[in-house]
Write a protein that holds these residues in place. Structure first.
Motif, PDB file in Angstrom:
ATOM      1  N   HIS A   1       0.839  -1.198   0.000  1.00  0.00           N
ATOM      2  CA  HIS A   1       0.000   0.000   0.000  1.00  0.00           C
ATOM      3  C   HIS A   1       0.872   1.245   0.000  1.00  0.00           C
ATOM      4  N   TYR A   2       0.654   2.084  -0.999  1.00  0.00           N
ATOM      5  CA  TYR A   2       1.382   3.351  -1.092  1.00  0.00           C
ATOM      6  C   TYR A   2       0.447   4.490  -0.709  1.00  0.00           C
ATOM      7  N   LEU A   3       0.906   5.315   0.204  1.00  0.00           N
ATOM      8  CA  LEU A   3       0.125   6.473   0.621  1.00  0.00           C
ATOM      9  C   LEU A   3       0.963   7.720   0.357  1.00  0.00           C
TER      10      LEU A   3
ATOM     11  N   ALA B   1      -2.715  11.477  -2.061  1.00  0.00           N
ATOM     12  CA  ALA B   1      -3.417  10.291  -1.548  1.00  0.00           C
ATOM     13  C   ALA B   1      -4.932  10.228  -1.699  1.00  0.00           C
ATOM     14  N   GLY B   2      -5.496  11.036  -2.537  1.00  0.00           N
ATOM     15  CA  GLY B   2      -6.871  10.780  -2.927  1.00  0.00           C
ATOM     16  C   GLY B   2      -7.962  11.394  -2.080  1.00  0.00           C
ATOM     17  N   ILE B   3      -7.623  12.352  -1.234  1.00  0.00           N
ATOM     18  CA  ILE B   3      -8.679  12.992  -0.448  1.00  0.00           C
ATOM     19  C   ILE B   3      -9.393  14.015  -1.326  1.00  0.00           C
ATOM     20  N   ARG B   4     -10.717  13.863  -1.444  1.00  0.00           N
ATOM     21  CA  ARG B   4     -11.513  14.782  -2.264  1.00  0.00           C
ATOM     22  C   ARG B   4     -12.303  15.712  -1.358  1.00  0.00           C
TER      23      ARG B   4
ATOM     24  N   LEU C   1     -16.106  15.175  -0.589  1.00  0.00           N
ATOM     25  CA  LEU C   1     -16.572  14.076   0.262  1.00  0.00           C
ATOM     26  C   LEU C   1     -16.254  14.362   1.723  1.00  0.00           C
ATOM     27  N   THR C   2     -17.092  13.870   2.620  1.00  0.00           N
ATOM     28  CA  THR C   2     -16.853  14.090   4.048  1.00  0.00           C
ATOM     29  C   THR C   2     -15.674  13.226   4.504  1.00  0.00           C
TER      30      THR C   2
ATOM     31  N   GLU D   1     -16.544   9.626   4.370  1.00  0.00           N
ATOM     32  CA  GLU D   1     -16.640   9.114   2.990  1.00  0.00           C
ATOM     33  C   GLU D   1     -15.244   8.949   2.380  1.00  0.00           C
TER      34      GLU D   1
ATOM     35  N   PHE E   1     -13.464   5.391   1.221  1.00  0.00           N
ATOM     36  CA  PHE E   1     -12.846   5.196  -0.096  1.00  0.00           C
ATOM     37  C   PHE E   1     -11.409   4.697   0.052  1.00  0.00           C
ATOM     38  N   LEU E   2     -10.646   5.349   0.935  1.00  0.00           N
ATOM     39  CA  LEU E   2      -9.236   4.978   1.110  1.00  0.00           C
ATOM     40  C   LEU E   2      -9.072   3.539   1.607  1.00  0.00           C
TER      41      LEU E   2
ATOM     42  N   GLN F   1     -11.094   1.154   0.833  1.00  0.00           N
ATOM     43  CA  GLN F   1     -11.730   0.294  -0.169  1.00  0.00           C
ATOM     44  C   GLN F   1     -13.101  -0.226   0.267  1.00  0.00           C
ATOM     45  N   TYR F   2     -13.808   0.542   1.050  1.00  0.00           N
ATOM     46  CA  TYR F   2     -15.157   0.197   1.491  1.00  0.00           C
ATOM     47  C   TYR F   2     -15.199  -1.182   2.167  1.00  0.00           C
TER      48      TYR F   2
ATOM     49  N   HIS G   1     -20.770   1.137  -3.912  1.00  0.00           N
ATOM     50  CA  HIS G   1     -20.120   2.195  -3.136  1.00  0.00           C
ATOM     51  C   HIS G   1     -19.373   3.162  -4.065  1.00  0.00           C
ATOM     52  N   TYR G   2     -18.683   2.589  -5.057  1.00  0.00           N
ATOM     53  CA  TYR G   2     -17.954   3.433  -6.008  1.00  0.00           C
ATOM     54  C   TYR G   2     -18.928   4.267  -6.841  1.00  0.00           C
TER      55      TYR G   2
ATOM     56  N   ARG H   1     -22.148  17.228  -5.736  1.00  0.00           N
ATOM     57  CA  ARG H   1     -21.618  18.217  -4.797  1.00  0.00           C
ATOM     58  C   ARG H   1     -20.713  19.224  -5.511  1.00  0.00           C
TER      59      ARG H   1
ATOM     60  N   SER I   1      -5.968  14.898  -7.323  1.00  0.00           N
ATOM     61  CA  SER I   1      -6.040  14.674  -5.875  1.00  0.00           C
ATOM     62  C   SER I   1      -5.310  13.394  -5.454  1.00  0.00           C
ATOM     63  N   GLY I   2      -4.870  12.614  -6.419  1.00  0.00           N
ATOM     64  CA  GLY I   2      -4.187  11.350  -6.086  1.00  0.00           C
ATOM     65  C   GLY I   2      -5.155  10.186  -5.917  1.00  0.00           C
ATOM     66  N   ALA I   3      -6.460  10.431  -6.139  1.00  0.00           N
ATOM     67  CA  ALA I   3      -7.440   9.350  -5.966  1.00  0.00           C
ATOM     68  C   ALA I   3      -7.263   8.253  -7.022  1.00  0.00           C
TER      69      ALA I   3
ATOM     70  N   GLN J   1      -4.823   5.813  -5.833  1.00  0.00           N
ATOM     71  CA  GLN J   1      -5.424   4.898  -4.866  1.00  0.00           C
ATOM     72  C   GLN J   1      -6.278   3.845  -5.567  1.00  0.00           C
TER      73      GLN J   1
ATOM     74  N   GLN K   1      -4.605   0.900  -6.844  1.00  0.00           N
ATOM     75  CA  GLN K   1      -4.177  -0.059  -5.815  1.00  0.00           C
ATOM     76  C   GLN K   1      -5.339  -0.850  -5.215  1.00  0.00           C
ATOM     77  N   HIS K   2      -6.586  -0.428  -5.506  1.00  0.00           N
ATOM     78  CA  HIS K   2      -7.734  -1.100  -4.907  1.00  0.00           C
ATOM     79  C   HIS K   2      -7.904  -2.520  -5.462  1.00  0.00           C
TER      80      HIS K   2
END
Lengths: 197, 222
Positions: free
Chosen positions: A71-73, A77-80, A83-84, A87, A91-92, A94-95, B5-6, B16, B76-78, B81, B84-85
């Motif tokens: 796992h690479y962080l 790193a994907g924070i949008r 989203l709260t 949420e 996502f991070l 993988q639900y 979920h996705y 939003r 954003s780097g999503a 991620q 890697q999922h």
């Protein structure tokens, strides 16, 4: 102790320009390694190469177990912002986690009460904590962290350092980049990247 | 189910981010409204070209909005991620394309007859116009997603994407407007409609792995 991750003569390139001099590294189960070097030396690129997210390298990245959960962080790193916190964390991770586990991870990083907040309402340090909350609720074999201590306060650094030690004790290899020789976390190995001329 | 979920995540991201959602649709509305002003308000002049205009503007509307499909996730780097999922990227790509279609393709298909009315279009073609846009936008979204994923890491990605994607939209335009024309003139709608459905099904079946490969390539080069 079985070898788990080996870098042989690894060097990364951007547009045919070599970023750093070739690196050799062997990490075994439970070891923590720090990657240091000046700005632009290629610390992030090295971590991304190990994580399979960058292919512009020479040399070899070898894993003793191909099924290892890497796992690479990164620092983005994907924070949008749309989203709260909860949420984003779902996502991070993988639900794969229950709400209780996520609440617990948020509590560990001091973000309880911010579940429904949006990341643009958080400080840089709190955003970092949100990202690092994944360390408290996911299982890895190899963890690659890009400057995990950036923007964190003293308590935050201590908390994350303790968790990294804990993760390593469970048998995970931890490879992280940093600019500072952090006194709070003593790695087993240090790789000093030298900028290639 | 994880894919759900996705799907919900992507839907929330669009809803939003109001400007990203509404700008292409407002463009669709305004561009159509400008034709009577710029060409002529005469019904006799507008009627024969009305459905073609709606289809062409819908095509450009798709093109513009597809540019943003993976942009924010990349910056954003999503995307890093997502690669890697454990859920296969192709499955995530299907979900994203479906969300995009729900947010843009479906509203375009619903708005089209109203805009056709503004262009004095024959009412006998309204149903087929909506149907062809509903089907065609799905196919175009699938193909456009490849271009979007492929160019997301490039600085001038939108220009490159236009050059890659627009020529591939042409069959959708030909068969889509051809079916509406057939409906208006009383000819057999089936051949062009079947061809449109056929290329859409083909696009849906071959595009997800290509989108996944494009995302991976962009992340690795980013």
């Amino acid at each position: 102790m079985a070898i788990k991750l080996q870098l042989n003569n690894l060097s990364c390139f951007y547009d045919d320009i070599q970023l750093f001099k070739p690196v050799d590294l062997t990490l075994r189960k439970g070891e923590i390694c720090r990657v240091m070097g000046p700005n632009g030396a290629g610390k992030t690129t090295l971590l991304r190469s190990v994580g399979g997210l960058f292919r512009g390298y020479n040399g070899k990245v070898m894993l003793s177990d191909e099924a290892s959960r890497i796992h690479y962080l990164g620092h983005r790193a994907g924070i949008r912002d749309e989203l709260t916190c909860i949420e984003n964390l779902q996502f991070l991770t993988q639900y794969s986690l229950t709400r209780t586990s996520i609440d617990s991870a948020l509590e560990r990083v001091g973000l309880i009460g911010y579940e429904q907040a949006f990341p643009d309402e958080l400080s840089a340090g709190q955003r970092r904590r949100l990202l690092l909350a994944t360390l408290f609720c996911m299982q890895f074999d190899i963890l690659l962290l890009d400057e995990p201590f950036t923007a964190l306060d003293v308590d935050g650094v201590a908390l994350i350092a303790a968790q990294l030690k804990n993760i390593a004790e469970q048998g995970c290899i931890v490879l992280y980049s940093t600019h500072h020789a952090d006194a709070v976390l003593t790695p087993n190995k240090t790789v000093m990247l030298e900028v290639s001329q | 189910m994880t894919i759900w979920h996705y799907f919900l995540r992507d839907l929330k991201l669009y809803f939003r981010n109001a400007s990203e959602l509404t700008t292409p649709l407002i463009f669709f509305l305004i561009a159509i409204a400008m034709f009577p002003l710029g060409v002529s308000p005469e019904s006799a002049l507008l009627r024969p070209i009305s459905f073609g205009l709606v289809w062409v503007v819908a095509l450009f509307c798709m093109q513009f909005s597809l540019d943003t499909l993976y942009r924010d996730d990349f910056s954003s780097g999503a995307l890093e991620q997502l690669v890697q999922h454990e859920v296969p990227l192709a499955v995530i790509a299907i979900s994203r394309t479906l969300v995009y279609w729900v947010c843009f393709g479906v509203p375009i298909a619903i708005m089209a007859p109203v805009l056709g009315l503004m262009l004095a279009m024959e009412s006998s073609g309204f149903g087929v116009l909506s149907l062809t846009l509903l089907v065609g936008t799905m196919g175009m979204a699938s193909i456009g997603a490849i271009g979007s994923a492929l160019t997301v890491s490039l600085k001038k990605g939108s220009v490159v994407m236009t050059l890659i994607v627009l020529p591939m939209f042409v069959p959708f335009l030909i068969f889509g407007s051809g079916a509406v024309n057939a409906a208006i003139t009383g000819a057999n709608v089936s051949p062009p409609l079947t061809a449109l459905v056929g290329i859409t099904v083909l696009a849906l079946s071959i595009c997800p792995p290509a989108i996944a490969a494009s995302i991976k390539m962009s992340v690795e080069n980013g």
